[in-house]
Design an enzyme around this catalytic site. Structure first.
Site, short mmCIF file in Angstrom:
data_model
loop_
_atom_site.label_atom_id
_atom_site.label_comp_id
_atom_site.label_asym_id
_atom_site.label_seq_id
_atom_site.Cartn_x
_atom_site.Cartn_y
_atom_site.Cartn_z
N ALA A 147 -5.24 7.32 -24.49
CA ALA A 147 -4.68 6.32 -25.40
C ALA A 147 -3.22 6.61 -25.72
O ALA A 147 -2.92 7.44 -26.58
CB ALA A 147 -5.52 6.26 -26.67
N THR A 170 -8.39 1.54 -21.23
CA THR A 170 -9.43 1.52 -20.19
C THR A 170 -10.51 2.54 -20.55
O THR A 170 -10.18 3.65 -21.02
CB THR A 170 -8.81 1.89 -18.83
OG1 THR A 170 -7.73 1.00 -18.58
CG2 THR A 170 -9.83 1.78 -17.70
N ARG A 190 -14.45 -18.07 11.47
CA ARG A 190 -14.21 -19.46 11.07
C ARG A 190 -13.42 -20.20 12.15
O ARG A 190 -12.39 -19.71 12.62
CB ARG A 190 -13.42 -19.45 9.76
CG ARG A 190 -12.82 -20.76 9.36
CD ARG A 190 -13.82 -21.63 8.64
NE ARG A 190 -13.15 -22.74 7.96
CZ ARG A 190 -13.75 -23.89 7.75
NH1 ARG A 190 -14.99 -24.10 8.14
NH2 ARG A 190 -13.11 -24.85 7.10
N GLU A 239 -0.22 1.59 -16.50
CA GLU A 239 0.34 2.93 -16.16
C GLU A 239 1.80 2.84 -15.73
O GLU A 239 2.26 3.56 -14.84
CB GLU A 239 -0.56 3.64 -15.14
CG GLU A 239 -1.93 3.88 -15.76
CD GLU A 239 -2.77 4.91 -15.06
OE1 GLU A 239 -2.21 5.85 -14.47
OE2 GLU A 239 -4.01 4.79 -15.14
N THR A 273 4.74 -0.55 -15.87
CA THR A 273 4.98 -1.80 -15.13
C THR A 273 5.88 -1.51 -13.92
O THR A 273 6.51 -0.45 -13.83
CB THR A 273 5.71 -2.81 -16.02
OG1 THR A 273 6.97 -2.23 -16.40
CG2 THR A 273 4.91 -3.17 -17.26
N1 COS Z 1 7.80 12.94 -15.86
C1 COS Z 1 8.07 13.97 -16.69
N2 COS Z 1 8.85 13.83 -17.78
C2 COS Z 1 9.38 12.61 -18.03
C3 COS Z 1 9.11 11.50 -17.20
C4 COS Z 1 8.30 11.70 -16.07
N3 COS Z 1 7.99 10.69 -15.24
N4 COS Z 1 9.76 10.41 -17.71
C5 COS Z 1 10.38 10.82 -18.80
N5 COS Z 1 10.15 12.14 -19.00
C6 COS Z 1 10.69 12.98 -20.07
C7 COS Z 1 12.20 13.03 -19.99
O1 COS Z 1 12.60 14.08 -19.14
C8 COS Z 1 12.58 13.30 -21.43
O2 COS Z 1 12.39 14.67 -21.71
P1 COS Z 1 13.41 15.46 -22.69
O3 COS Z 1 13.34 14.77 -24.01
O4 COS Z 1 12.88 16.85 -22.69
O5 COS Z 1 14.77 15.31 -22.06
C9 COS Z 1 11.52 12.53 -22.21
O6 COS Z 1 10.41 12.36 -21.32
C10 COS Z 1 11.99 11.17 -22.68
O7 COS Z 1 12.44 10.46 -21.56
P2 COS Z 1 13.68 9.47 -21.60
O8 COS Z 1 14.80 10.06 -22.39
O9 COS Z 1 13.93 9.05 -20.19
O10 COS Z 1 13.05 8.28 -22.49
P3 COS Z 1 13.21 6.72 -22.35
O11 COS Z 1 12.63 6.13 -23.56
O12 COS Z 1 14.60 6.33 -21.97
O13 COS Z 1 12.30 6.35 -21.08
C11 COS Z 1 10.17 6.00 -20.01
C12 COS Z 1 10.99 6.82 -20.99
C13 COS Z 1 10.55 4.53 -20.02
C14 COS Z 1 10.35 6.56 -18.62
C15 COS Z 1 8.74 6.20 -20.51
O14 COS Z 1 8.65 5.69 -21.82
C16 COS Z 1 7.69 5.51 -19.66
O15 COS Z 1 7.32 6.03 -18.59
N6 COS Z 1 7.19 4.37 -20.15
C17 COS Z 1 6.07 3.72 -19.53
C18 COS Z 1 4.82 4.26 -20.15
C19 COS Z 1 3.65 3.73 -19.48
O16 COS Z 1 3.42 3.98 -18.30
N7 COS Z 1 2.86 2.98 -20.24
C20 COS Z 1 1.67 2.43 -19.70
C21 COS Z 1 0.55 2.72 -20.59
S1 COS Z 1 -0.21 4.19 -20.35
S2 COS Z 1 -1.82 3.63 -19.41
#
Ligand code: COS
Length: 379
Positions: free
Chosen positions: A124, A158, A268, A363, A365
């Site tokens: 979650a 999920t 078909r 997971e 978009t």
């Molecule tokens: N793997 C490991 N670490 C990650 C990462 C990844 N794929 N993406 C981001 N991070 C880390 C960054 O390195 C950063 O770490 P530090 O604070 O130590 O520097 C931290 O997470 C924050 O990342 P960032 O500064 O890039 O934050 P943003 O808000 O700009 O972007 C995104 C973060 C958009 C990449 C993140 O929020 C994301 O993946 N969102 C989608 C979430 C998702 O998949 N939701 C679906 C629901 S879950 S089923």
């Protein structure tokens, strides 16, 4: 470079393929129609060792590699994409993080039953106002001395209604923004934890998607997944692996629709000959097969990087971005090849088309995957 699969990979493919045809295919249309969770089938997936595929056998898992995992999910998703996401979530979003970061006590208590299929898990992270923008978590888990107090709402979870344990991402130190987030194991049935009615979805209708509500839920201190304040990183790393599972699900949806189309095109007849002898259809099949093969290679590559302990974060985003588009494009073409039959439920492709869409949303978009990929290109 070696593209060949091992004997174990072929065995996993055969097992998953047979299971999908004998256990999932009967009733798949009805489960979609009635939004019925495949409870018995999920239990059997557990018996096959498919719910903790990559977990070490000492913790109840099957100790397989990530390539085997991709192969199994593809085969399951060809027939039943809802069952495939149940499997993906339990393996990637629940078991992986517990095995990598959980305490020994958490592994014994939670990972073992989850990996062996006796219990089911959920993850979650998403909230009503924090889906893509995951750093803006509003759910809080404040430190109250001998426990944490959890309050908030999680969306589109999920396995939300069927899971026994949920990994919940929440703020413990709101003033530290994403660096104050933690991950916890929360058990179904704890006081203050309620599950909203099942979402009525476009696709993957038999998977169990719910909003979860937490109102003053007491979490024992021992249920914090270490390290303290490491929850956001934990969630992101978990999703890196989750995206391999969803990419494989998308691959399976596309491959399932393609296989049905190939068969249909041979059977078909129009204008006095099988569809397969019309060049318009031949070209569609060639495009579908090419896209699917490319998606499969991206999935295998991401899995290979994971298996060989290399960074797979970009590879998993790339695989998910591409495979989910392939799933959408191929299923639309599959319906087109089937014509009027494609628009009715008995022929399966309309369901696969509806199922495909979510792979571009959950997971992360497609737009989030592009953010992840472009950031790495430009850094
Ligand atoms: N793997 C490991 N670490 C990650 C990462 C990844 N794929 N993406 C981001 N991070 C880390 C960054 O390195 C950063 O770490 P530090 O604070 O130590 O520097 C931290 O997470 C924050 O990342 P960032 O500064 O890039 O934050 P943003 O808000 O700009 O972007 C995104 C973060 C958009 C990449 C993140 O929020 C994301 O993946 N969102 C989608 C979430 C998702 O998949 N939701 C679906 C629901 S879950 S089923």
């Amino acid at each position: 470079m070696d593209f060949s699969l091992s004997e174990e990979h072929f065995a996993v493919r055969e097992t998953a393929r047979t299971f999908a045809k004998t256990e999932l295919l009967p009733g798949v249309i009805e489960r979609d129609e009635l939004q019925k969770f495949p409870k018995e089938q999920v239990a059997k997936l557990g018996e096959l060792g498919f719910l903790g595929m990559m977990v070490d056998p000492s913790y109840g898992g099957s100790g397989m590699d990530a390539v085997s995992y991709v192969i199994a999910i593809e085969e399951i998703a060809k027939i039943d994409a809802s069952a495939a996401v149940v499997m993906s979530v339990n393996n990637s979003l629940v078991c992986w993080g517990l095995e990598k970061y959980g305490t020994e006590e958490q592994k014994q208590k939670y990972l073992k039953p989850l990996a062996s299929g006796q219990k089911l898990g959920a993850f979650a992270l998403s909230e009503p106002e924090a889906g893509s923008d995951a750093t803006h978590q509003q759910t809080s888990a404040l430190d109250k001395g001998d426990h944490y107090l959890l309050n908030g709402t999680k969306n589109w979870i999920t396995n939300g209604g069927s899971s026994d344990y949920v990994i919940v991402i929440a703020h413990t130190f709101p003033e530290l923004a994403h660096k104050g987030i933690n991950a916890f194991v929360v058990e179904k049935g704890w006081d203050g934890f309620t599950i909203a009615p099942k979402e009525n979805k476009m696709g993957i209708r038999s998977s169990d998607t719910h909003q979860l509500l937490f109102n003053d839920v007491k979490i024992p201190k021992s249920n914090l997944i270490p390290p303290d304040k490491g929850g956001f990183k934990f969630a992101m790393e978990t999703l890196n692996g989750g995206r391999i599972g969803i990419a494989a699900q998308a691959l399976g949806i596309a491959a399932g629709a393609y296989e049905l189309s190939l068969q249909y095109a041979k059977e078909r007849k129009t204008f006095g000959k099988p569809l397969s002898q019309h060049q318009a259809i031949q070209f569609k099949l060639a495009d579908m097969a090419t896209q699917i093969e490319a998606a499969r290679l991206l999935c295998y590559k991401a899995a290979f990087l994971k298996d060989t302990h290399q960074d797979y974060s970009i590879a998993s985003a790339t695989a998910k971005l591409f495979a989910s588009k392939v799933a959408m494009d191929v299923t639309v073409e599959a319906v087109q090849i089937h014509g009027g039959y494609g628009y009715v439920k008995e022929f399966h492709v309309e369901r696969l088309m509806r199922d495909a869409k979510i792979t571009q949303i959950y997971e992360g978009t497609s737009e989030i995957q592009k953010m992840v990929i472009s950031r790495s290109l430009l850094k």
